[in-house]
Design a protein around this motif. Structure first.
Motif, PDB file in Angstrom:
ATOM      1  N   ARG A 217       0.913  -1.155  -0.141  1.00 24.96           N
ATOM      2  CA  ARG A 217       0.019  -0.158  -0.166  1.00 24.96           C
ATOM      3  C   ARG A 217       0.823   1.296   0.008  1.00 24.96           C
ATOM      4  O   ARG A 217       0.321   2.358   0.032  1.00 24.96           O
ATOM      5  N   LYS A 240      -5.282  -1.862  -1.244  1.00 21.04           N
ATOM      6  CA  LYS A 240      -6.535  -1.169  -1.513  1.00 21.04           C
ATOM      7  C   LYS A 240      -7.353  -2.113  -2.607  1.00 21.04           C
ATOM      8  O   LYS A 240      -8.725  -2.075  -2.262  1.00 21.04           O
ATOM      9  N   GLU A 244     -11.282  -3.496  -1.618  1.00 21.98           N
ATOM     10  CA  GLU A 244     -12.460  -3.240  -2.628  1.00 21.98           C
ATOM     11  C   GLU A 244     -13.048  -4.286  -2.903  1.00 21.98           C
ATOM     12  O   GLU A 244     -14.257  -4.421  -3.175  1.00 21.98           O
TER      13      GLU A 244
END
Length: 353
Positions: A217, A240, A244
């Motif tokens: 990240r 991320k 998601e």
């Protein structure tokens, strides 16, 4: 063989014994841990060079049970003494590196200062010395048919171990738990920077056929380019994207199954503690918001083991030093899991509680 008849695994950890309060000698232990007290090139906060001794102290509070590996500790875990000469060398070169980093951070050119050129040469030579030392130490252990784990120190520490593992096992893959890619070339002009460990590993060790990164990240454009041009030798699961997918209904099991499918038969775990949520490791060298619960990563490891793949080594790095021993406490429990994973295939005895 170590006599366990008088050892009570339910009693308080004995500080006169070794890691986790266990009474094993190096000769009798199946798994030997090599502490590497080194943090010369850390680019933010220091302290991890002394992590191993703090983890060892905290490990006395770890109960000797792993619900996935029954009585793994009985195979024997042993941590070697910390080499004070390596620590002293790290402390000296760390001060030199701090001067250098401060100099270049102000936009100064290295070539304009003979003193800075001298520092850079000393740091790079010191890192080469460390790599060779780790290689020699771990090669000796592997040649003696020991399972081996490295405890850093910063994330530059396991390169020599990677080379020893390659000689011992041939082709293998690395499962990297990390907030960072560590694919920078000579970060801050330091060839063997903690931020360059995976770049150096891939460039210098052809036996590493796959690098699977999980939790990334914080990364640079050049690292993204390296990943894209690697022909899938590097597979990166960005934090991320993972989050998601979960937000949109995917399960962690589905994601883990995909990750496991990318790994070759022989797997080395490189665990930078900053891959976890920083609430678990607030004093790590370069904390980044996001990351995993420890149980998520332990589940991933469990599924790798259940797939029939072989764990051939591990490192645990970047554990910070805290005033309340929280980081060290988490580090000790992560270490216990890694130790059990290594001996798990040997005893092949899984149990659910």
């Amino acid at each position: 063989m170590t006599d366990l008849s008088k050892f009570d695994p339910n009693s308080v950890g004995n500080p006169n014994n070794n890691i986790f309060g266990l009474p094993f000698t190096e000769e009798d232990a199946a798994l030997v841990l090599l502490p590497v007290p080194w943090e010369v090139t850390v680019s933010y906060t220091a302290g991890t060079a002394r992590a191993a001794e703090h983890i060892c102290k905290a490990s006395l509070q770890v109960d000797l049970i792993d619900t996935d590996i029954k009585d793994g500790w009985r195979e024997g875990f042993y941590m070697r003494d910390i080499d004070k000469k390596i620590l002293m060398k790290s402390d000296y070169l760390r001060k030199e590196a701090e001067l250098f980093i401060n100099y270049i951070s102000q936009g100064e050119e290295v070539i304009d200062s003979k003193f800075m050129c001298k520092i850079l040469k000393e740091v790079n030579e010191g890192s080469e010395f460390l790599n060779n030392w780790v290689y020699e130490q771990t090669k000796e252990l592997l040649d003696n048919n020991k399972l081996v784990g490295v405890i850093g120190g910063d994330h530059s520490t396991p390169l020599g171990f990677f080379k020893a593992v390659a000689e011992k096992h041939g082709d293998f893959g690395i499962l990297q738990i990390d907030a960072h890619c560590d694919l920078r070339k000579a970060y801050e002009n330091f060839k063997y920077s903690h931020a360059s460990i995976m770049y150096n590993a891939l460039e210098e060790i052809p036996e590493i056929k796959k690098l699977v990164q999980v939790g990334i990240r914080d990364y640079s454009p050049v690292e993204v380019d390296y990943i894209k041009s690697s022909s899938e030798r590097v597979v990166t699961y960005f934090d991320k994207n993972i989050k998601e997918q979960i937000f949109e209904g995917a399960s962690w099991k589905q994601i883990v199954d995909e990750i496991v499918g990318k790994l070759p038969q022989k797997v080395y775990i490189s665990f930078d503690i900053d891959g976890l949520d920083p609430k678990l490791c607030p004093h790590t060298g370069t904390p980044v918001q996001g990351g995993f619960e420890a149980e998520q990563i332990f589940y991933l490891f469990k599924k790798v083991a259940e797939s029939g793949r072989q764990f051939i080594g591990f490192d645990l790095n970047e554990v910070g030093i805290s005033t309340n021993e929280w980081d060290e406490n988490v580090g000790a429990r992560v270490l216990f899991k890694l130790c059990n994973l290594m001996v798990g295939a040997k005893i092949n005895n899984h149990v659910t509680v």
